[in-house]
Design an enzyme around this catalytic site. Structure first.
Site, PDB file in Angstrom:
ATOM      1  N   PRO A  31       0.731  -1.290  -0.198  1.00 58.83           N
ATOM      2  CA  PRO A  31      -0.033  -0.012  -0.056  1.00 58.83           C
ATOM      3  C   PRO A  31       0.684   0.992  -0.061  1.00 58.83           C
ATOM      4  O   PRO A  31       1.924   1.278   0.672  1.00 58.83           O
ATOM      5  CB  PRO A  31      -0.880  -0.156   1.349  1.00 58.83           C
ATOM      6  CG  PRO A  31       0.146  -0.990   2.076  1.00 58.83           C
ATOM      7  CD  PRO A  31       0.891  -2.044   1.248  1.00 58.83           C
ATOM      8  N   GLY A  32       0.610   2.180  -0.729  1.00 55.70           N
ATOM      9  CA  GLY A  32       1.028   3.723  -0.966  1.00 55.70           C
ATOM     10  C   GLY A  32       0.198   4.524  -0.467  1.00 55.70           C
ATOM     11  O   GLY A  32       0.295   5.167   0.620  1.00 55.70           O
ATOM     12  N   CYS A  51       2.096  28.974 -16.786  1.00 52.64           N
ATOM     13  CA  CYS A  51       1.753  29.245 -17.954  1.00 52.64           C
ATOM     14  C   CYS A  51       1.127  28.208 -18.842  1.00 52.64           C
ATOM     15  O   CYS A  51       1.826  27.558 -19.719  1.00 52.64           O
ATOM     16  CB  CYS A  51       2.762  29.902 -18.733  1.00 52.64           C
ATOM     17  SG  CYS A  51       3.398  31.503 -17.729  1.00 52.64           S
ATOM     18  N   TYR A  56       1.594  11.088  -3.811  1.00 55.81           N
ATOM     19  CA  TYR A  56       1.717  11.238  -5.427  1.00 55.81           C
ATOM     20  C   TYR A  56       1.615  12.876  -5.346  1.00 55.81           C
ATOM     21  O   TYR A  56       1.050  13.331  -6.333  1.00 55.81           O
ATOM     22  CB  TYR A  56       0.662  10.636  -6.256  1.00 55.81           C
ATOM     23  CG  TYR A  56       0.787   9.194  -6.176  1.00 55.81           C
ATOM     24  CD1 TYR A  56       1.778   8.545  -6.380  1.00 55.81           C
ATOM     25  CD2 TYR A  56       0.068   8.334  -5.330  1.00 55.81           C
ATOM     26  CE1 TYR A  56       2.082   7.178  -6.419  1.00 55.81           C
ATOM     27  CE2 TYR A  56       0.055   7.244  -5.089  1.00 55.81           C
ATOM     28  CZ  TYR A  56       1.267   6.458  -5.851  1.00 55.81           C
ATOM     29  OH  TYR A  56       1.260   4.938  -5.324  1.00 55.81           O
TER      30      TYR A  56
END
Ligand SMILES: *Cc1c(COP(=O)(O)O)cnc(C)c1O
Length: 430
Positions: free
Chosen positions: A275-276, A359, A388
């Site tokens: 698991p992350g 931009c 993440y």
């Protein structure tokens, strides 16, 4: 919303610390993590899989800050790495190589050597060519490399196509037929000790049935191999356990464990999971400040000082993160966790895009959201940003990456300082 992030007396708190106190010291944007949440979630998933005696190998790519890895290493966590850099971090943080596995479709010879030198638990092999290379490298060193075959079980976990990894058309793993042949032949490879089978079907997998389907295929392959005299002792089910970006508690980890438990009973299999996001995601927020508010046609743009270089998930996957002012009576109406009295949000809301200064039209954190009136200088929080987030940050537009802080009750430590202009150009100086 998790237990760790709550609105109290009109202000967002992380544990017992008011968020503005952090922003005042570190500036914005800034990643804020809760120690209690990070550790608590690790322990929760470990305990949920406790009856299965599973090794929890935290997926380092979700959040690889050394200080967080050290917290997990001290708790006895294992680690799943996908590069030499991540392996170096794990060792640096005091992680146990015997509990560390190495996945990835394109490991270089150098990375394979690095893994063998470290004496990791096993390499997860993703192609016949890679198995050949590992065999040759291990024989050159006069040793045997422990490997697991990463199988592509052709299971569709019904998640975003960019985070689907276990279907036949994805680049990951080896299809079942080829894996069976490879495993049978591995006995002839003097540099290889085949110990396990691995599958990681994707991320944000909400239905435990997909893990059951994946495990069934691994078990069938294991039985087939046993018939050929190839004994497989470990099965790795990968990561992907779903969290709720809408803020409810999400899937209890126990649901996943309960679903697969009957399949493993009495089989004497070493189970590994990776698991992350489940551990790191809800344990962090990104704090940012309003730089300007402007209108464009019918649109209201809230321009903040965090951008897609700091948190790319909305731009990359169209991901949803709850975004809300730090000073508010209660949490965002789209977050309904503990401590947030959604129904008491009596403020006037109107649609807004929360965007960064980069931009690119794709530089947004939230689009078309009901959002209160905010002014220049107001603090805003982007929730569920612990996974993440920083690990995918870049220096695009020559923006220094934000600092990361770790809150422990009513105090915090800077666990990565803000990048300065000198940091940005240091490698370009003659
Ligand atoms: C990314 C990854 C994980 C972790 O996925 P989460 O959705 O963060 O749990 C686990 N194993 C492998 C092989 C991965 O690539």
């Amino acid at each position: 919303m998790t237990e760790a992030f709550r609105y109290e007396r009109g202000t967002l708190h992380c544990e017992d610390l008011a968020a503005p106190a952090i922003a005042e010291q570190t500036g914005t944007p800034c990643y804020v993590y809760s120690r209690a949440s990070f550790l608590g979630r690790f322990r929760t998933i470990r305990d949920a899989f406790g009856p299965l005696d599973a090794l929890i190998a935290y997926a380092v790519k979700a959040n690889s800050n050394l200080n967080l890895l050290r917290l997990l290493a001290d708790e006895g966590s294992g680690f799943d790495v996908v590069s030499g850099g991540e392996l170096a971090r794990v060792l640096d943080a005091g992680g146990d190589p015997k509990k560390t596995t190495f996945a990835g479709v394109g490991k270089t010879d150098d990375e394979i050597r690095q893994a063998l030198t470290a004496g990791i638990r096993h390499l997860n092999v993703e192609s016949p060519g890679e198995l050949e290379r590992i065999d040759r490298i291990a024989r050159d060193r006069g040793e045997k490399a422990r490997v697991a075959l990463r199988v592509n079980p052709d299971v569709d976990p019904q998640t975003h196509r960019y985070i689907t990894t276990g279907k036949a058309e994805n680049k990951f793993g080896i299809d079942l037929q080829a894996a069976a042949e490879l495993a049978r032949g591995s006995g002839d490879l003097a540099g290889i000790e085949l110990v396990g089978l691995h599958a990681h079907i994707g991320s944000q997998v909400g239905d435990p049935a997909h893990y059951v389907a994946s495990l069934q295929k691994l078990l069938a392959l294991r039985d087939e191999l046993a018939g050929y005299g190839v004994a497989i002792r470990s099965l790795n089910l990968g990561g992907g356990y779903k969290i709720s970006y809408e803020g409810s508690e999400g899937r209890p980890a126990g649901d996943y464990a309960a679903a697969i438990a009957p399949l493993l009973e009495g089989k004497g299999i070493e189970l590994e999971i990776e698991p992350g996001r489940w551990i790191a995601g809800p344990s962090g927020v990104l704090l940012t400040r309003v730089v300007e508010v402007k209108r464009g046609g019918e649109k209201r743009f809230v321009i903040v000082d965090a951008a897609m270089n700091d948190l790319v998930r909305p731009s990359l996957y169209g991901s949803y993160h709850a975004v809300w002012p730090v000073s508010a009576e209660a949490g965002p109406p789209d977050l309904d966790g503990p401590g947030n009295k959604t129904e008491s949000v009596a403020v006037q809301l109107s649609s807004a895009d929360v965007v960064g200064p980069i931009c690119e039209t794709g530089d947004f954190l939230a689009q078309d959201r009901p959002f209160p009136d905010v002014d220049r200088g107001d603090l805003v929080a982007v929730f569920c940003a612990g996974a993440y987030g920083f690990t995918m940050a870049s220096n695009y537009n020559s923006r220094g990456r934000p600092p990361e802080v770790l809150v422990d009750r009513d105090g915090f430590t800077v666990i990565r300082r803000r990048e300065s202009y000198e940091d940005l150009v240091a490698l370009e100086r003659a």
